[in-house]
Enzyme design. Structure first.
Site, mmCIF file in Angstrom:
data_model
loop_
_atom_site.group_PDB
_atom_site.id
_atom_site.type_symbol
_atom_site.label_atom_id
_atom_site.label_comp_id
_atom_site.label_asym_id
_atom_site.label_seq_id
_atom_site.Cartn_x
_atom_site.Cartn_y
_atom_site.Cartn_z
ATOM 1 N N GLY A 1 0.814 -1.206 0.000
ATOM 2 C CA GLY A 1 0.000 0.000 0.000
ATOM 3 C C GLY A 1 0.845 1.251 0.000
ATOM 4 O O GLY A 1 2.064 1.197 0.214
ATOM 5 N N PRO A 2 0.221 2.410 -0.230
ATOM 6 C CA PRO A 2 0.954 3.682 -0.243
ATOM 7 C C PRO A 2 1.554 3.981 1.125
ATOM 8 O O PRO A 2 1.146 3.405 2.145
ATOM 9 C CB PRO A 2 -0.128 4.713 -0.613
ATOM 10 C CG PRO A 2 -1.250 3.918 -1.203
ATOM 11 C CD PRO A 2 -1.204 2.585 -0.544
ATOM 12 N N PRO A 3 2.512 4.892 1.183
ATOM 13 C CA PRO A 3 3.114 5.253 2.485
ATOM 14 C C PRO A 3 2.083 5.884 3.422
ATOM 15 O O PRO A 3 1.213 6.642 2.992
ATOM 16 C CB PRO A 3 4.204 6.271 2.104
ATOM 17 C CG PRO A 3 4.481 6.031 0.652
ATOM 18 C CD PRO A 3 3.198 5.552 0.058
ATOM 19 N N LYS B 1 0.576 0.116 7.386
ATOM 20 C CA LYS B 1 1.108 -1.250 7.247
ATOM 21 C C LYS B 1 1.914 -1.652 8.482
ATOM 22 O O LYS B 1 1.719 -2.738 9.041
ATOM 23 C CB LYS B 1 1.982 -1.336 5.985
ATOM 24 C CG LYS B 1 1.246 -1.001 4.701
ATOM 25 C CD LYS B 1 2.123 -1.177 3.486
ATOM 26 C CE LYS B 1 3.248 -0.165 3.447
ATOM 27 N NZ LYS B 1 2.763 1.223 3.304
ATOM 28 N N GLU C 1 -6.834 32.495 -10.711
ATOM 29 C CA GLU C 1 -7.628 31.635 -9.832
ATOM 30 C C GLU C 1 -9.115 31.761 -10.134
ATOM 31 O O GLU C 1 -9.863 30.778 -10.037
ATOM 32 C CB GLU C 1 -7.359 31.990 -8.362
ATOM 33 C CG GLU C 1 -5.908 31.839 -7.938
ATOM 34 C CD GLU C 1 -5.380 30.430 -8.131
ATOM 35 O OE1 GLU C 1 -6.179 29.480 -8.191
ATOM 36 O OE2 GLU C 1 -4.156 30.277 -8.249
ATOM 37 N N HIS D 1 -9.881 29.423 -12.998
ATOM 38 C CA HIS D 1 -10.074 28.039 -12.534
ATOM 39 C C HIS D 1 -11.461 27.853 -11.938
ATOM 40 O O HIS D 1 -12.166 26.882 -12.245
ATOM 41 C CB HIS D 1 -9.027 27.702 -11.472
ATOM 42 C CG HIS D 1 -7.661 27.423 -12.018
ATOM 43 N ND1 HIS D 1 -7.419 26.502 -13.001
ATOM 44 C CD2 HIS D 1 -6.447 27.953 -11.699
ATOM 45 C CE1 HIS D 1 -6.130 26.461 -13.283
ATOM 46 N NE2 HIS D 1 -5.509 27.348 -12.502
#
Length: 655
Positions: free
Chosen positions: A238-240, A244, A462, A465
């Site tokens: 899994g991702p950091p 885990k 901005e 966006h």
């Protein structure tokens, strides 16, 4: 009255012998013995000179050692100046001052008595004659240096100071060149590990599977009665920051069996053969304490696919260590009762032989937490924090999509620090929002110098966006827009996207239009673009090439994907397509971006009045929210058939 005796429990203090201090004291004592005679530097003279000194009345006493045939002379203090030239011009402060040697035929009583009889009473010399029976003095003079060398050798190379510690398992064997091949794995103590499965929030599927591994060891007959075999290994992928290692700690806290933990990098040393030796030693200890669990954290440090270690020969130490690990996990010898747990966030680079069934029978995927899991994680990390009574945990869980468990723990801690910085008595929602802004966007740069022209350009960027994302049905809904510089960003637009597992072509196009909205807005207002859109263009280019090369969303290229998800190609730099196909893909990407640019330009021009009004409001307030945008542009445009409510998930996009 509370019972104070129940609170004041006696703590056992463990006193450990540290031989380093003993060695230091011994060395200092020897140095003191060697230099204690500093200042006493007796000079050698002949017997004739001694007789002259005695006859002149300069000698105070003579210490004569019969069995050494050696005499030591002490001169009267008022006569020392006569012999200063023999001492290099200075007068010695300690005695004896001179010494002499004689032969075995020397009759000390007769010679000293004859001279003393000729001297007046005030000049007579005190004669002290004895045999030297200090046999240990000579022995020590010969043994001091060998003893020092032996002790230093023991201290430096064998690591007695670490062996004498009260370490558990093989942890006390570390250090020392002769123990370099010993395993550095630590045996978990049940009284020291306080983490249980109750402390692990979320991770429903992963936690169920890892709990089953513990149940295998607690109740093996339940599974073997039907003919099944206990799995040999489980790999946490899994991702950091997803938990885990926390799951492994929970296994150590729950299991009533020995639990060895070691890092993958602990196997790899500069000495050849050390890694393989440590693997053998680790499994030897595990077999002795079976049934047990062995946890290897960051196994990719030693389990990288063989033949892909650039710059190393075929006799690479890492590959030798991996070969030994493969043999121990499922080789000729059986390891019954030893279950291997390992964790990595780079499963794609692991060797295929390590991942096969019989070694790691299960791959447990520990993914980023979902909405409900994030809510549970927030509740775990908010224990001990003084939270305001009206705080909504569900609100924060919705505004932190993509956050791992470690990120959420950091948010809670940062919120507490933010509230303390403001001298608050409780932590409220705004403190948590400020913490998210600081973690994702970076520290607010109050000292950043921005000219009025730059600030105006950033406001239009901005606002572009925000306008495009608000008017496109599949674009991520806006949460807020800010002109406050944070980290490397001079402004930011924060969104609340849905947590999608798959993306459609229309969803990707709308998101790409939103990314390009800032640059197009600058072109409309300023007549030319600026460098502020670099991050947007980078993401836009990646998405465009992904659509063409990976997802098969191009009519001319077709339903082809050139993505290598297995990593089997390794460091092969050749492309799986021809130069002509590469030209077609490049043209498709440029055409796609051109169409997106035209679409974005039309959206902003059709709503230019609202766009300019939003930019002016942003310049005035520096921070505007979705409610302000809705007052200007109306309700958020929704896809057909979708309920008109903003998705309750969050993410950010910075420029």
């Amino acid at each position: 009255m509370p019972n104070n005796n129940s609170k004041s429990k006696k703590k056992t203090i463990k006193v450990r012998m540290n031989f380093s201090w003993l060695y230091l004291i011994l060395i200092l004592g020897i140095i003191w013995m060697l230099f204690n005679q500093q200042g006493s530097n007796p000079q050698k003279v002949e017997w004739d000179e001694v007789k002259t000194m005695m006859q002149a009345g300069d000698v105070k006493d003579i210490h004569f050692i019969r069995n050494d045939f050696k005499g030591e002379i002490t001169v009267k203090p008022d006569r020392l100046s006569k012999y200063a030239d023999k001492f290099g011009g200075h007068v010695p402060s300690k005695s004896p001052h001179f010494f002499f040697w004689v032969s075995e035929s020397f009759n000390a009583e007769k010679e000293f008595g004859t001279i003393n009889d000729t001297l007046p009473q005030q000049d007579k010399v005190k004669i002290i004659m004895e045999n030297d029976n200090k046999i240990w003095t000579g022995v020590l003079e010969w043994l001091i240096l060998p003893i020092i060398l032996i002790l230093m050798w023991v201290w430096m190379f064998r690591g007695f100071s670490q062996k004498m510690g009260n370490g558990s398992g093989s942890g006390s064997m570390g250090g020392g060149i002769f123990n370099v091949g010993k395993s550095t794995g630590k045996l978990a103590d049940k009284t020291q590990v306080k983490v249980t499965f109750k402390d692990v929030a979320g991770l429903y599927g992963a936690k169920d599977e890892i709990m089953e591994v513990v149940d295998f060891l607690k109740n093996p007959k339940k599974y073997t009665a039907l003919g099944g075999k206990i799995p040999k290994g489980a790999l946490l992928v899994g991702p950091p920051g997803t938990g885990k290692t926390l799951l492994a700690k929970a296994v150590a806290g729950e299991a009533n069996v020995p639990f060895f933990s070691i890092s993958g990098s602990d196997f790899v040393e500069m000495f050849v053969g050390v890694g393989a030796s440590r693997v053998r030693d680790l499994f030897r200890q595990a077999k002795e304490k079976a049934p047990c669990i062995v946890f290897i954290d960051e196994i990719d440090a030693v389990g990288r696919a063989r033949g892909k270690n650039v710059g190393f020969s075929s006799n690479d130490e890492r590959e030798n260590t991996l070969n030994q690990l493969l043999t121990e996990m499922d080789g000729f010898d059986t390891n019954s009762g030893v279950i291997i747990l390992a964790a990595t966030n780079r499963a794609d680079i692991l060797d295929k032989a390590l991942l096969r069934a019989g070694r790691f029978d299960r791959q447990i995927h520990v993914d980023l937490p979902e909405l409900k899991e994030r809510e549970e994680i927030f509740k775990v990390h908010m224990k001990g924090l003084k939270i305001a009574k009206d705080f909504d945990v569900d609100f924060m869980a919705k505004h932190t999509p993509g956050f791992s468990g470690a990120d959420i723990a950091n948010v809670c801690n940062e919120a507490a620090l933010t509230a303390a910085r403001k001298n608050k008595q409780e932590i409220d929602r705004q403190d948590f929002l400020d913490a998210v802004d600081r973690i994702v966007g970076g520290l607010e740069r109050k000292s950043a110098i921005i000219t009025p022209e730059e600030k105006r350009s950033i406001a239009h960027h901005e606002a572009g966006h925000a306008t495009v994302s608000w008017l496109l049905p599949y674009a991520n809904p806006l949460f807020k827009v800010t002109l406050i510089p944070r980290g490397q960003a001079l402004g930011a637009a924060w969104y609340l996207p849905e947590e999608r597992k798959i993306w459609t072509r229309n969803q990707m196009i709308d998101e790409m239009c939103s990314l390009l909205g800032g640059r197009v807005a600058e072109e409309i207002v300023n007549g030319e673009p600026s460098t502020g859109a670099q991050n947007d263009l980078e993401k836009l280019t990646q998405m465009a090439y992904s659509m063409v090369q990976y997802y098969g969303m191009s009519d001319k290229v077709g339903a082809l994907s050139f993505y290598d998800s297995t990593g089997a190609k390794g460091y092969d730099l050749t492309k799986p397509y021809s130069e002509k196909t590469a030209e077609i893909m490049d043209k498709e990407v440029k055409d796609l971006v051109g169409k997106i640019h035209e679409m974005t330009y039309k959206i902003i021009m059709d709503h230019k009045e609202g766009f300019l009004q939003m930019a002016a409001l942003l310049l005035e307030k520096e921070v505007i929210f979705a409610d302000d945008v809705e007052k200007i542009l109306g309700p958020k445009v929704k896809p057909k058939g979708i309920a008109a409510e903003i998705p309750a998930e969050g993410d950010t996009k910075t420029n």
